[in-house]
Design a protein around this motif. Structure first.
Motif, PDB file in Angstrom:
ATOM      1  N   SER A  19       0.831  -1.208   0.000  1.00 23.56           N
ATOM      2  CA  SER A  19       0.000   0.000   0.000  1.00 23.56           C
ATOM      3  C   SER A  19       0.862   1.252   0.000  1.00 23.56           C
ATOM      4  O   SER A  19       0.612   2.199  -0.763  1.00 23.56           O
ATOM      5  N   VAL A  20       1.894   1.255   0.865  1.00 24.55           N
ATOM      6  CA  VAL A  20       2.789   2.412   0.916  1.00 24.55           C
ATOM      7  C   VAL A  20       3.482   2.620  -0.427  1.00 24.55           C
ATOM      8  O   VAL A  20       3.596   3.748  -0.928  1.00 24.55           O
ATOM      9  N   VAL A  23       0.922   3.906  -3.083  1.00 21.67           N
ATOM     10  CA  VAL A  23       0.512   5.283  -2.781  1.00 21.67           C
ATOM     11  C   VAL A  23       1.645   6.259  -3.099  1.00 21.67           C
ATOM     12  O   VAL A  23       1.433   7.323  -3.704  1.00 21.67           O
ATOM     13  N   PHE A  24       2.874   5.890  -2.705  1.00 20.03           N
ATOM     14  CA  PHE A  24       4.017   6.767  -2.965  1.00 20.03           C
ATOM     15  C   PHE A  24       4.291   6.853  -4.462  1.00 20.03           C
ATOM     16  O   PHE A  24       4.652   7.914  -4.987  1.00 20.03           O
ATOM     17  N   ASN A  25       4.113   5.739  -5.174  1.00 15.68           N
ATOM     18  CA  ASN A  25       4.297   5.744  -6.628  1.00 15.68           C
ATOM     19  C   ASN A  25       3.284   6.675  -7.291  1.00 15.68           C
ATOM     20  O   ASN A  25       3.628   7.458  -8.197  1.00 15.68           O
ATOM     21  N   ALA A  26       2.033   6.588  -6.837  1.00 15.31           N
ATOM     22  CA  ALA A  26       1.007   7.476  -7.388  1.00 15.31           C
ATOM     23  C   ALA A  26       1.315   8.936  -7.077  1.00 15.31           C
ATOM     24  O   ALA A  26       1.097   9.830  -7.916  1.00 15.31           O
ATOM     25  N   LEU A 143      12.905   2.922  -2.009  1.00 18.76           N
ATOM     26  CA  LEU A 143      11.778   2.712  -1.107  1.00 18.76           C
ATOM     27  C   LEU A 143      11.459   1.229  -0.975  1.00 18.76           C
ATOM     28  O   LEU A 143      11.179   0.741   0.129  1.00 18.76           O
ATOM     29  N   ALA A 144      11.509   0.493  -2.104  1.00 20.15           N
ATOM     30  CA  ALA A 144      11.232  -0.943  -2.053  1.00 20.15           C
ATOM     31  C   ALA A 144      12.245  -1.668  -1.182  1.00 20.15           C
ATOM     32  O   ALA A 144      11.896  -2.568  -0.407  1.00 20.15           O
ATOM     33  N   VAL A 145      13.515  -1.268  -1.276  1.00 24.22           N
ATOM     34  CA  VAL A 145      14.545  -1.896  -0.439  1.00 24.22           C
ATOM     35  C   VAL A 145      14.288  -1.611   1.029  1.00 24.22           C
ATOM     36  O   VAL A 145      14.380  -2.509   1.892  1.00 24.22           O
ATOM     37  N   VAL A 146      13.952  -0.355   1.348  1.00 27.56           N
ATOM     38  CA  VAL A 146      13.673   0.006   2.743  1.00 27.56           C
ATOM     39  C   VAL A 146      12.464  -0.755   3.274  1.00 27.56           C
ATOM     40  O   VAL A 146      12.482  -1.298   4.390  1.00 27.56           O
TER      41      VAL A 146
END
Length: 300
Positions: A19-20, A23-26, A143-146
């Motif tokens: 979800s994060v 949402v961040f991608n959008a 972000l995906a790594v985090v």
């Protein structure tokens, strides 16, 4: 239990992370789209390049660059760009012209690694503004790594917490199991210490009450054996004495009459019947206590 807890937490973590991420991608894509719209509004009145180079934005950050490329699709279908060698026009020119011909109004689409805005301009021309998604994709990768690292840490922590909760929650059950095995192996009916006031504590209290009932039943059995020995001792002694006396009588000598011998036989018969009745009563009592003890032990 710990595996179930970790599984549920893993599902929650993955769902939250996804979800994060989306949402961040959008949010980032929305920022790119707004930048494209601002650039298009700034040069919307440009009819053609006519030797004048329109705006070509290059905004450099700390470690990334946001590049906007501007072009036009003329009324005869030709693609004119401010910088012909700059992607995406050098790699997706035909796709951009196709998108411009199909668009009836302002349209934003993703081509290759670029976000492209197509909007009608004056004199039947179509304005093209494109921006690289490289910086956005770079941010999303980090972000995906985090999120993956945080998710793995959360799942590991949930597994450890589930293990601790399982050990703590199952400890009273382990004590009950050990007590049951102790009773079966040693006949030790010592009550188990009760801690807390939850369902397991209530179960421990019930188990201790069962042990107490079993202990009382066994105490009654011991008293029954003691009382039986005392009750049977007197009639057995009298019966033995009378039998020995009867065996020693010499009726031929005339010292004991036939009447006295008959009386002695009657006493022996009476004592035997009394002894039989006492034994029967003791057996019945023993069966009742044994049945009660068996029901109790079957629950242990």
């Amino acid at each position: 239990m710990k595996v179930l807890t970790a599984g549920l937490v893993a599902i929650a973590v993955i769902a939250s992370a996804a979800s994060v991420y989306f949402v961040f991608n959008a949010y980032l894509q929305g920022n790119v789209d707004r930048q494209l719209e601002r650039t298009a509004d700034a040069i919307a009145d440009t009819v053609n390049f006519g030797g004048v180079t329109p705006v070509l934005g290059l905004t450099a950050g700390a470690d990334t660059a946001v590049i906007q490329a501007v072009g036009l699709v003329t009324t005869d279908g030709a693609l004119v760009t401010a910088t012909p060698g700059l992607p995406p026009f050098s790699t997706s020119g035909e796709a951009i012209k196709s998108l411009a011909h199909k668009a009836s109004g302002s349209t934003i689409a993703t081509l290759d690694s670029y976000r492209v805005l197509v909007t009608p301009s004056v004199a039947g021309q179509t304005l093209i503004v494109a921006q690289s998604l490289g910086p956005t994709n770079s941010v999303l990768k980090r972000l995906a790594v985090v999120l993956a690292a945080l998710g793995a840490a959360g799942i590991a922590l949930a597994y450890a917490a589930g293990d601790a909760v399982a050990r703590t929650g199952l400890r009273p059950i382990a004590r009950l199991t050990a007590a049951t095995q102790r009773v079966a192996a040693t006949d030790d009916l010592t009550p188990i210490p009760v801690t807390g006031d939850d369902e397991l504590a209530s179960l421990t209290v019930s188990f201790n009450r069962m042990l107490g009932t079993l202990s009382e039943s066994r105490a009654r059995q011991r008293r029954l054996i003691t009382d039986a020995g005392q009750d049977l001792l007197a009639p057995l002694t009298a019966l033995r004495t009378n039998i020995e006396l009867l065996m020693s009588i010499d009726t031929a000598s005339g010292t004991v009459s036939e009447a006295e011998t008959a009386l002695l036989r009657d006493e022996i018969t009476h004592q035997m019947m009394e002894l039989t009745a006492m034994v029967g009563e003791l057996v019945d009592r023993a069966r009742v206590d044994e049945s009660a003890s068996g029901r109790i032990e079957s629950h242990l």
